[in-house]
Motif scaffolding. Structure first.
Motif, PDB file in Angstrom:
ATOM      1  N   PHE A 463       0.839  -1.201   0.000  1.00  0.00           N
ATOM      2  CA  PHE A 463       0.000   0.000   0.000  1.00  0.00           C
ATOM      3  C   PHE A 463       0.874   1.251   0.000  1.00  0.00           C
ATOM      4  O   PHE A 463       2.083   1.193   0.283  1.00  0.00           O
ATOM      5  N   VAL A 464       0.256   2.370  -0.327  1.00  0.00           N
ATOM      6  CA  VAL A 464       0.920   3.668  -0.309  1.00  0.00           C
ATOM      7  C   VAL A 464       0.122   4.589   0.597  1.00  0.00           C
ATOM      8  O   VAL A 464      -1.113   4.530   0.627  1.00  0.00           O
ATOM      9  N   SER A 465       0.817   5.421   1.349  1.00  0.00           N
ATOM     10  CA  SER A 465       0.146   6.362   2.249  1.00  0.00           C
ATOM     11  C   SER A 465       0.752   7.745   2.111  1.00  0.00           C
ATOM     12  O   SER A 465       1.907   7.894   1.692  1.00  0.00           O
ATOM     13  N   ILE A 466      -0.048   8.755   2.461  1.00  0.00           N
ATOM     14  CA  ILE A 466       0.446  10.129   2.496  1.00  0.00           C
ATOM     15  C   ILE A 466       0.131  10.719   3.861  1.00  0.00           C
ATOM     16  O   ILE A 466      -0.837  10.330   4.518  1.00  0.00           O
ATOM     17  N   ALA A 472       5.146  10.742  -0.382  1.00  0.00           N
ATOM     18  CA  ALA A 472       4.294   9.555  -0.268  1.00  0.00           C
ATOM     19  C   ALA A 472       5.192   8.366   0.023  1.00  0.00           C
ATOM     20  O   ALA A 472       6.320   8.282  -0.492  1.00  0.00           O
ATOM     21  N   ARG A 473       4.722   7.428   0.850  1.00  0.00           N
ATOM     22  CA  ARG A 473       5.538   6.293   1.269  1.00  0.00           C
ATOM     23  C   ARG A 473       4.853   4.986   0.873  1.00  0.00           C
ATOM     24  O   ARG A 473       3.637   4.858   1.016  1.00  0.00           O
ATOM     25  N   VAL A 474       5.649   4.016   0.408  1.00  0.00           N
ATOM     26  CA  VAL A 474       5.140   2.730  -0.048  1.00  0.00           C
ATOM     27  C   VAL A 474       5.625   1.636   0.906  1.00  0.00           C
ATOM     28  O   VAL A 474       6.792   1.620   1.298  1.00  0.00           O
ATOM     29  N   PHE A 475       4.710   0.731   1.284  1.00  0.00           N
ATOM     30  CA  PHE A 475       5.008  -0.317   2.261  1.00  0.00           C
ATOM     31  C   PHE A 475       4.643  -1.679   1.683  1.00  0.00           C
ATOM     32  O   PHE A 475       3.684  -1.794   0.919  1.00  0.00           O
ATOM     33  N   GLU A 547       9.701   2.361  -0.536  1.00  0.00           N
ATOM     34  CA  GLU A 547       9.867   3.431  -1.521  1.00  0.00           C
ATOM     35  C   GLU A 547       9.346   4.745  -0.958  1.00  0.00           C
ATOM     36  O   GLU A 547       8.398   4.769  -0.153  1.00  0.00           O
ATOM     37  N   LYS A 548       9.984   5.844  -1.371  1.00  0.00           N
ATOM     38  CA  LYS A 548       9.495   7.197  -1.106  1.00  0.00           C
ATOM     39  C   LYS A 548       9.249   7.885  -2.439  1.00  0.00           C
ATOM     40  O   LYS A 548      10.038   7.733  -3.381  1.00  0.00           O
ATOM     41  N   VAL A 549       8.163   8.655  -2.508  1.00  0.00           N
ATOM     42  CA  VAL A 549       7.806   9.352  -3.749  1.00  0.00           C
ATOM     43  C   VAL A 549       7.744  10.853  -3.459  1.00  0.00           C
ATOM     44  O   VAL A 549       6.903  11.305  -2.680  1.00  0.00           O
ATOM     45  N   PHE A 550       8.639  11.613  -4.083  1.00  0.00           N
ATOM     46  CA  PHE A 550       8.729  13.060  -3.879  1.00  0.00           C
ATOM     47  C   PHE A 550       8.141  13.805  -5.075  1.00  0.00           C
ATOM     48  O   PHE A 550       7.896  13.220  -6.121  1.00  0.00           O
TER      49      PHE A 550
END
Length: 785
Positions: A463-466, A472-475, A547-550
């Protein structure tokens, strides 16, 4: 005809040590934000919270049962309310504005209620029950001269504040504690005999508990008789027990007056009533030191719960039962203290065979004792074996986001308490032999340093969370989670277990969950035969961050995942067109997909992909919606826009068939939009306008039920949820099927609505989240039209 029932309620307990109480039938009532939550802790199928009662305008601070079918509650705006069970329902039966400030303490004895407030007063009330109402009559006011009451206890004569001729007067001051006295509790005599004392326990912020004996005083009893009894008791005490007791006292005997000392001063009270006078004495009995058959339960911010009982040696030696040494017989909780603030309060259940406590984060932990014929194992004490069992909990704050796993196996929620939580339905064998679903929190994959605002599954194990940050961070799920899902029969997931880390941890001063590969995060990870308890959820069920999404310049505010799960779209807080953009990323390499989607001038509040992922719909604080179309896999381009809503647009959703979507606005309307003519520039036009009594904040179309009927759930800013339906043949006509008020739905802003992805007909499940801190799963029986 449609009707709705509640399958699951996730709710936390307020951070007040009197915010919960339990009846003799083990019904727990506790304050959860502005609600009263009801939990039948004796239910063998373990269904958790089954109802929430609205009514309070402020945060509930105190709850106390009068009888099994009658309780009172108070809040931080000074209101006192009564509740009674009449027939199958609990209903509000009376209320009064008791104080000008928050009610900080509450106690009940028969029809008498005592409230203490931060307005430095204590008030005595009398409940006069009617057929379906209660009249709360003020009897007396005790002014504390600027001091705040933190705890109250009421018992039959004698009392510290004794009542003569129906008036309470100040009778004694019991010195000894060095810090705030946070809790008081009476132990009434077990046998109705004159020589057995009433025991008052006082718990303090100084880390100690003091016990005081309140008993009938007779001048005819020579002091030497008592002295002889004390001498006889001393002779029976072993030197080892006395050494341990003296060691626990430390330097207490050297303390100055008013400090932590052992004082044997006898306070004599005279009580007059109806021309008769009686005298009672209060003496210090025991000092319990232990916090950084169990007669007394205490909880502490050191994350421990202790069960105390008097020494059996001393009890047999004492002639009047008034002198004893109390020792801790059992200690539960976490060794060394837990990082989440420890316990706030505790209760007895099942006639003293259950001990339960709620923590700083609002979750409960519960231990159950079973009687045994002999001493078996290290956990067997005095013929009892204690073991931890499941309890209830929830987000301690507004729940901003939620999403179902792709096949509806479980549900994830995200809240401003900086946690994300996964909830699953465990099959339970009922009494009649049937199998029912029992919903519980099964994982807490993210415990963050920022408020979480949205979350979306990418597959069943990712999942991804903000959060209130620019990333945004992916787990991805660890092995421990997969084992729990399989071991509890929630789902049979297809997963390569050998390729997964065992769990995750958060480094000191860090925000990113790091994978654990060497040591299992829980002793239960290998067995996985039960759901995790609250202490394990907080510390041992984290997911590794992969993962991190900038990309955004300000804090994230909205998130959506495509139906194929190949794309995600994000938006951030914005006051200019430069930042009010939607950024789309591919989930394989996490690179930007095309150019940012421009057009809005203020914050984008919600994003939704069309069922075929061809379109992205966005709505904004600028009162407009915009539609973007995928151009041959190279990016999305704007194709339509509208600004006909009069206020901020909070929500949007697509119907499963595509070609139709809904927008929900604070202007108290929900608009249904359809493609007017595919041959004329793809013009989208409103085909229906649904008017609501309050601002609309969330919308969700139900999955297709095979009856060629659209079903739409609408959440309101006052907490209500409405269900509408229509057909493709009459898209301009929408019927209101059912309205849920605050008793079944929520009492504050509804943030998200999400239908479970299943085609079951006529039974459907809807998840909802709210500002009131609760997350609910509703079973909607829609019927066949």
């Amino acid at each position: 005809m449609a009707h709705v029932s509640v399958a699951y309620i996730s709710a936390s307990t307020n951070r007040h040590n009197r915010a919960a109480d339990v009846s003799s039938e083990s019904l727990v009532a506790f304050g959860s934000s502005k609600l009263i939550a009801l939990w039948d802790s004796a239910n063998k199928t373990d269904h958790g919270i089954f109802e929430t009662l609205p009514g309070h305008e402020g945060l509930v601070t105190c709850v106390q049962f009068i009888r099994d079918n009658h309780f009172v509650s108070a809040d931080d705006v000074g209101t006192l309310r009564c509740w009674r069970k009449i027939g199958p329902q609990w209903i509000p039966t009376g209320f009064v504005k008791a104080h000008s400030k928050a009610v900080s303490a509450l106690c009940v004895l028969d029809e008498n209620i005592v409230t203490g407030s931060s307005d430095a007063s204590v008030k005595i009330w009398k409940v006069c029950p009617g057929e379906r109402s209660d009249d709360l009559q003020e009897q007396q006011v005790l002014q504390l001269q600027g001091k705040y009451p933190l705890s109250l206890a009421l018992s039959r004569l004698p009392q510290i504040w004794t009542r003569s001729y129906d008036v309470f007067v100040r009778s004694a001051v019991l010195s000894g504690h060095e810090d705030w006295v946070r809790s008081l509790a009476f132990r009434v005599p077990l046998y109705k005999v004159d020589h057995e004392p009433l025991i008052l326990a006082s718990g303090s912020q100084d880390g100690t508990i003091r016990l005081w004996n309140v008993e009938t005083f007779s001048k005819d009893t020579p002091e030497r008789v008592q002295s002889q009894a004390d001498t006889h008791a001393d002779e029976l005490l072993s030197d080892e027990l006395l050494d341990d007791f003296e060691a626990s006292l430390g330097d207490l005997t050297d303390a100055e007056e008013g400090g932590r000392q052992i004082s044997l001063k006898r306070h004599v009270l005279t009580v007059k009533d109806e021309g008769l006078s009686r005298q009672f004495s209060i003496t210090f009995d025991a000092l319990l030191i232990g916090h950084e058959t169990s007669t007394l339960l205490s909880t502490s911010t050191d994350s421990s719960l202790i069960l105390w009982s008097p020494s059996t040696i001393l009890s047999s030696a004492s002639q009047d039962g008034s002198t004893s040494i109390w020792i801790n017989r059992q200690r539960f909780g976490d060794i060394g203290g837990q990082r989440l603030g420890g316990f706030v309060g505790g209760l007895w259940g099942r006639d003293g065979m259950e001990a339960m406590a709620w923590g700083w984060a609002g979750g409960w932990r519960r231990w159950r004792g079973d009687r045994c014929d002999q001493h078996v194992g290290e956990d067997a004490i005095d013929g009892e074996e204690w073991a931890e069992v499941g309890a209830v909990g929830g987000h301690n704050g507004a729940v901003k986001g939620l999403d179902w796993s792709p096949k509806g196996e479980y549900l994830i929620s995200a809240g401003i308490d900086q946690t994300s939580r996964i909830h699953g339905a465990i099959p339970i064998r009922a009494v009649d032999g049937s199998t029912v679903e029992s919903w519980h929190e099964i994982s807490r994959p993210q415990v963050h340093g920022y408020d979480l605002v949205d979350v979306a599954f990418l597959d069943a194990l990712k999942f991804v969370s903000i959060a209130d940050e620019k990333v945004a961070r992916v787990f991805e799920a660890p092995l421990g989670f997969v084992r729990v899902i399989k071991g509890t029969d929630i789902s049979e997931l297809m997963s390569d277990e050998n390729a997964r880390p065992l769990g995750a941890s958060v480094p000191p001063l860090g925000l990113s969950n790091k994978a654990l590969t060497d040591v299992a995060p829980s002793s239960h990870a290998g067995a996985a035969v039960r759901r995790p308890f609250d202490g394990e959820l907080a510390l041992m069920t984290l997911w590794p961050e992969i993962e991190k999404v900038f990309g955004h310049g300000y804090e994230s505010i909205s998130l959506a995942a495509s139906n194929s799960k190949h794309l995600i779209a994000t938006a951030c807080k914005a006051t200019t067109t430069e930042h009010a953009v939607v950024r789309v990323y591919g989930t394989e390499k996490w690179q930007l997909f095309g150019q940012p989607l421009e057009g809005h001038s203020l914050t984008v509040t919600r994003i939704a992909f069309s069922p075929d992922d061809k379109f992205i719909l966005s709505v904004s604080r600028d009162r407009s919606w915009r539609l973007f179309e995928n151009q041959d896999g190279t990016g999305f381009v704007p194709v339509a826009a509208d600004k006909s809503h009069g206020r901020i647009i909070w929500g949007c959703a697509w119907a499963q068939e595509g070609g139709i979507f809904a927008t929900a606005s604070r202007d108290k309307t929900v608009k249904i939009w359809m493609l007017a003519d595919k041959g004329q520039g793809k013009k989208w036009a409103p085909t229906a306008i649904i008017k609501t009594l309050d601002g609309a904040t969330a919308v969700a179309f139900a999955p297709n039920d095979g009856n060629e009927r659209w079903r739409l759930a609408v959440g309101l800013e006052t907490g209500g949820i409405h269900f509408y339906s229509s057909t493709p043949k009459h898209p301009s006509s929408w019927n209101l099927d059912i309205s849920l008020d605050s008793r079944t739905a929520h009492v504050d802003h509804v943030y998200r609505l999400a239908w479970r992805p299943t085609n079951d007909n006529p039974r459907k499940e809807l998840a909802s989240s709210s500002e009131d801190g609760t997350m609910k799963i509703l079973i909607v029986h829609v019927g066949v039209n």
